[in-house]
Design a protein around this motif. Sequence first.
Motif, PDB file in Angstrom:
ATOM      1  N   SER A 220       0.845  -1.198   0.000  1.00 52.04           N
ATOM      2  CA  SER A 220       0.000   0.000   0.000  1.00 52.04           C
ATOM      3  C   SER A 220       0.876   1.242   0.000  1.00 52.04           C
ATOM      4  O   SER A 220       1.948   1.278   0.623  1.00 52.04           O
ATOM      5  CB  SER A 220      -0.920   0.014   1.225  1.00 52.04           C
ATOM      6  N   ALA A 221       0.415   2.262  -0.707  1.00 47.68           N
ATOM      7  CA  ALA A 221       1.098   3.545  -0.783  1.00 47.68           C
ATOM      8  C   ALA A 221       0.153   4.626  -0.280  1.00 47.68           C
ATOM      9  O   ALA A 221      -1.042   4.623  -0.611  1.00 47.68           O
ATOM     10  CB  ALA A 221       1.535   3.848  -2.214  1.00 47.68           C
ATOM     11  N   HIS A 228       4.068   0.662   2.530  1.00 44.98           N
ATOM     12  CA  HIS A 228       3.841  -0.383   3.522  1.00 44.98           C
ATOM     13  C   HIS A 228       3.701  -1.735   2.826  1.00 44.98           C
ATOM     14  O   HIS A 228       3.014  -1.846   1.808  1.00 44.98           O
ATOM     15  CB  HIS A 228       2.588  -0.097   4.344  1.00 44.98           C
ATOM     16  N   VAL A 229       4.348  -2.743   3.410  1.00 42.50           N
ATOM     17  CA  VAL A 229       4.261  -4.114   2.911  1.00 42.50           C
ATOM     18  C   VAL A 229       3.633  -4.976   3.996  1.00 42.50           C
ATOM     19  O   VAL A 229       4.122  -5.007   5.141  1.00 42.50           O
ATOM     20  CB  VAL A 229       5.644  -4.668   2.517  1.00 42.50           C
ATOM     21  N   LEU A 230       2.557  -5.661   3.663  1.00 49.20           N
ATOM     22  CA  LEU A 230       1.881  -6.566   4.578  1.00 49.20           C
ATOM     23  C   LEU A 230       1.841  -7.952   3.958  1.00 49.20           C
ATOM     24  O   LEU A 230       1.725  -8.096   2.742  1.00 49.20           O
ATOM     25  CB  LEU A 230       0.468  -6.087   4.906  1.00 49.20           C
ATOM     26  N   LEU A 240      -3.622 -10.117   7.982  1.00 52.63           N
ATOM     27  CA  LEU A 240      -2.517  -9.384   7.375  1.00 52.63           C
ATOM     28  C   LEU A 240      -1.542  -8.964   8.465  1.00 52.63           C
ATOM     29  O   LEU A 240      -1.936  -8.324   9.451  1.00 52.63           O
ATOM     30  CB  LEU A 240      -3.025  -8.152   6.627  1.00 52.63           C
ATOM     31  N   GLU A 241      -0.288  -9.336   8.285  1.00 53.30           N
ATOM     32  CA  GLU A 241       0.749  -8.989   9.238  1.00 53.30           C
ATOM     33  C   GLU A 241       1.725  -8.009   8.590  1.00 53.30           C
ATOM     34  O   GLU A 241       2.176  -8.230   7.462  1.00 53.30           O
ATOM     35  CB  GLU A 241       1.503 -10.239   9.702  1.00 53.30           C
ATOM     36  N   PRO A 242       2.072  -6.919   9.270  1.00 53.46           N
ATOM     37  CA  PRO A 242       3.037  -5.969   8.703  1.00 53.46           C
ATOM     38  C   PRO A 242       4.418  -6.589   8.583  1.00 53.46           C
ATOM     39  O   PRO A 242       4.888  -7.291   9.480  1.00 53.46           O
ATOM     40  CB  PRO A 242       3.011  -4.810   9.702  1.00 53.46           C
ATOM     41  N   HIS A 284      11.923   0.255  -5.517  1.00 55.92           N
ATOM     42  CA  HIS A 284      12.255  -0.215  -4.182  1.00 55.92           C
ATOM     43  C   HIS A 284      12.343  -1.736  -4.174  1.00 55.92           C
ATOM     44  O   HIS A 284      11.712  -2.425  -4.988  1.00 55.92           O
ATOM     45  CB  HIS A 284      11.203   0.237  -3.162  1.00 55.92           C
ATOM     46  N   GLN A 285      13.095  -2.245  -3.193  1.00 54.75           N
ATOM     47  CA  GLN A 285      13.221  -3.681  -2.996  1.00 54.75           C
ATOM     48  C   GLN A 285      12.976  -4.015  -1.532  1.00 54.75           C
ATOM     49  O   GLN A 285      13.477  -3.318  -0.632  1.00 54.75           O
ATOM     50  CB  GLN A 285      14.610  -4.174  -3.408  1.00 54.75           C
ATOM     51  N   LEU A 286      12.200  -5.073  -1.295  1.00 53.79           N
ATOM     52  CA  LEU A 286      12.009  -5.583   0.053  1.00 53.79           C
ATOM     53  C   LEU A 286      13.156  -6.542   0.358  1.00 53.79           C
ATOM     54  O   LEU A 286      13.290  -7.584  -0.292  1.00 53.79           O
ATOM     55  CB  LEU A 286      10.656  -6.285   0.178  1.00 53.79           C
TER      56      LEU A 286
END
Length: 615
Positions: A220-221, A228-230, A240-242, A284-286
Amino acid sequence: RQPRREEPLSSSSNNGNNDDDEKMQVDDDNNNSNTENKNDNDDDDDDDTVVAAQQIRVAFRLAPEFDTHTTSSSENDNSNNLKVDEEAIAIPSHLQRKGLSAVINHLLGRNVENDNDDDDDDGDDDDTTTTNPNHPTKMALEFEFLVGPRLLRTSLDKEVRTAGLSLERAITVTYFPATPAPQGDPDQPGPTLPDWIAALKTTTTTTTTENKKNQSYLVSACYDGSLHVLEQQQEDKKSLEPVATKLQAHTGPIKCLDVAAATAADDDSLWMATGSMDHTVSLHQLVAVVDDHNNEKKNSSDDNHHHKTNAKIVCRATATHAASVASVSLWPRPISSQGTDDDGPQWVMASGDWDGGVFLWSHGMSNHHNNNEDGSSKKRRTESSSKGSSPTATTTAPQSLSPTISLQAHTSKVTGLCWGNYEKRRAATLSSVSLPEQLITASWDHSIKVWNIERQDCLLSLNSQRVVSCLDTSPHSAGICVTGHPDCTVRLWDLRSSSSSGGEGQQQQLPGSSLRISDNVFRPSHKAWISQVQWSETNPYQVYSCSHDGTVKVWDIRSPSPLSTVRVLQQQSLGNNSSDDKLLSLATTANGMLYTGGSTRVVEQFELQSLKPLV
């Protein structure tokens, strides 16, 4: 004719009798006239009865995809089989969808509830409630019916006449279970983010490593520039976990987002492309962060893959536009570099801005390809020992990108930009991929265009009657796209026909097509600006749309009206009011979840009911 001359002379008493006779004759004439009028009315009633009782010979055929899907695994157990005999039967021509569903349920031996308000039952409730004594009573199902290229939305006889079908032979009516409306769970609300949710995307990382499982992510942006990455939990898809948050991904509101998941065995990370009102587009990269002190736990047999306790979002590249960035598309796989071998695979993304410009950007993975556990452990240990902080992933300055291709695609804001979801899906299954030549764009200048990127040539331009606010393409068939507009209308476009002039409301059926287009324009159903449209990942005929009116609608491209409407946000007033909460984004997953976001800052989640037979 003999003249009536021999009337007998009579007395006054006889005259009275003659008057009575004449009166009786007049009464008889009136009665005859009334009888004739009554017979005429009876004829009209008979005509109405004939029309009402007119029958059509119909052969019901279960849609092929449900024929294989609903067949029971046991040969002796047909409790889940929705197929009926395809032999032609005669049914009343005035039946509509509800009445035809009662017929199918009767043929399947499913219980049909009585409904006094249903004109289609035609008083046959006693017959339709018959059940199979060999199996328990099963509830009736609601079905959809396909007559020609369109879903049935009127009476059967009207639809047959509209489709121009001949009644000399039995009409083939294809049926399948109706799609239930998305269901929310008030007891399990979604996460709350710090600001308005401008964009949502879902993806699944696939890996060939034995001790890891595929992971599903929701990205989500927000308007505050945060990303945010969940992670969707495998045990409970509603949970959903952050995983990671980047608070300053941009200095301005993020307006667009796209994601891709690397599929290589040594790089199963998540990549994200974002565009902002700060005139920049970033990649971006996680990155997973592994603590060296916990390597023993990592190498042990416990399930460390269920969640990434330490992960961060690293900005790998950034580029600058002359105006605010309104749309972005990230190719799902790295492209082999056409230059030197040192460049390595290239991530390619396209972006469009408010000035109508479209740009292509490439980022090589060679700078951080070796940023794995072994190669980065020394730097992490050094940082840990020197600063006394917890281990973090290796961070390098973002690469500043220059456009590989730039073109003035439109005269106004580029609101939609896509390589094509069908091409993206195919690329995810191939061992080696190349960038497609065509790019689809949509704009506030009322146009949808297809570009040959290599030649920078516009291959096709379709003109809409209104501003295009959002765009998505079908992942099931090439060249089919759907758009949303501020006039509360969702429009369908077939980009495969070069003869298309952009006219709306035309029926199209092209040879060799996997999809049949019945209507280019859906009936206006939303009450405000349509903010996003998305094609279903599992159903080639379904489209989802969300609007500033706080609703999500499910569409079938074979019907001009929506299948269902879900009220997500409650509007406080009628009309477009700035104080009303708005839906700005939605995203769906292949495992049957739908997420929405908007001005409430809450990620609302709904379960998309599967089309499996209900017992």
